[in-house]
Scaffold this active site. Structure first.
Site, PDB file in Angstrom:
ATOM      1  N   TYR A  69     -27.312  -6.375 -15.020  1.00 50.11           N
ATOM      2  CA  TYR A  69     -27.446  -5.834 -16.381  1.00 50.11           C
ATOM      3  C   TYR A  69     -28.508  -4.730 -16.474  1.00 50.11           C
ATOM      4  CZ  TYR A  69     -24.343  -9.352 -18.494  1.00 50.11           C
ATOM      5  OH  TYR A  69     -23.251 -10.105 -18.865  1.00 50.11           O
ATOM      6  N   HIS A 135     -17.694 -12.195 -18.946  1.00 51.44           N
ATOM      7  CA  HIS A 135     -18.037 -10.798 -18.662  1.00 51.44           C
ATOM      8  C   HIS A 135     -16.860 -10.109 -17.993  1.00 51.44           C
ATOM      9  CE1 HIS A 135     -20.045  -7.251 -16.985  1.00 51.44           C
ATOM     10  NE2 HIS A 135     -19.388  -7.536 -15.868  1.00 51.44           N
TER      11      HIS A 135
END
Ligand code: ADP
Length: 169
Positions: A69, A135
């Protein structure tokens, strides 16, 4: 002088092979694992017709979550996001197919599950952005990057599904 029309050669098998096969990294986040949604989520990609090339249950270390991330590092929710991702095991998946990155994003739905359409994974199975169960890579480049980040080479499997001729002409 009359110019001859260019011969048109139609080779559908060649056209098909020119279609770009992409890869995407899909991950059932810790809330999806805890809530028993692993099978349901895998099933949606399986039923759509994409090819699974990697699959594992994995406890993510903090440095890997931060690397995954890294584009969100400046965001106020970043520390909370990292705590969430490392709070329990995740299910890591690599999926392959023509148009798989964009199609997977559609199957997953909007980041905020309350804005995600019914019929999408988040639209059907979640209520909060901070607990949005899954995700999916946002571009083919990130698909490759994330698969390389989460999987070691020997963990991926190249195979030919026998249903292929029933999915694509
Ligand atoms: P997506 O996962 O849909 O590609 P983003 O890349 O924008 O969305 O964000 C990555 C993840 O960070 C989200 O899936 C969600 O888990 C978390 N996130 C994003 N925005 C927020 C927020 N405002 N509050 C808490 N978590 C957030």
């Amino acid at each position: 002088a009359k110019t001859l029309a260019k011969p048109r050669i139609f080779l559908p098998h060649l056209v098909a092979s020119l279609e770009q096969v992409d890869e995407t990294y899909i991950m059932v986040k810790p809330d999806g694992v805890q809530r028993g949604l692993v099978g349901e989520i895998i099933s949606r990609f399986e039923k759509k017709g994409f090819k699974l090339t990697g699959l594992k249950l994995f406890q993510c270390p903090q440095d890997l979550a931060e690397e995954h991330y890294k584009d969100l590092k400046g965001k106020s929710f970043f520390p909370k996001l990292i705590d969430y991702i490392i709070s329990g095991p995740v299910v890591c998946m690599a999926w392959e197919g023509v148009g798989v990155v964009a199609a997977a994003r559609k199957l997953i739905g909007s980041t905020n599950p309350l804005q995600a359409e019914p019929g999408t994974i988040r639209g059907d199975l979640a209520v909060q952005t901070g607990r949005n169960v899954v995700h999916g890579s946002d571009s083919p480049e990130n698909g490759k990057r994330e698969i390389a980040l989460w999987f070691k080479e020997g963990e991926l499997c190249q195979w030919t599904p026998t249903q292929e001729p029933w999915l694509r002409e």
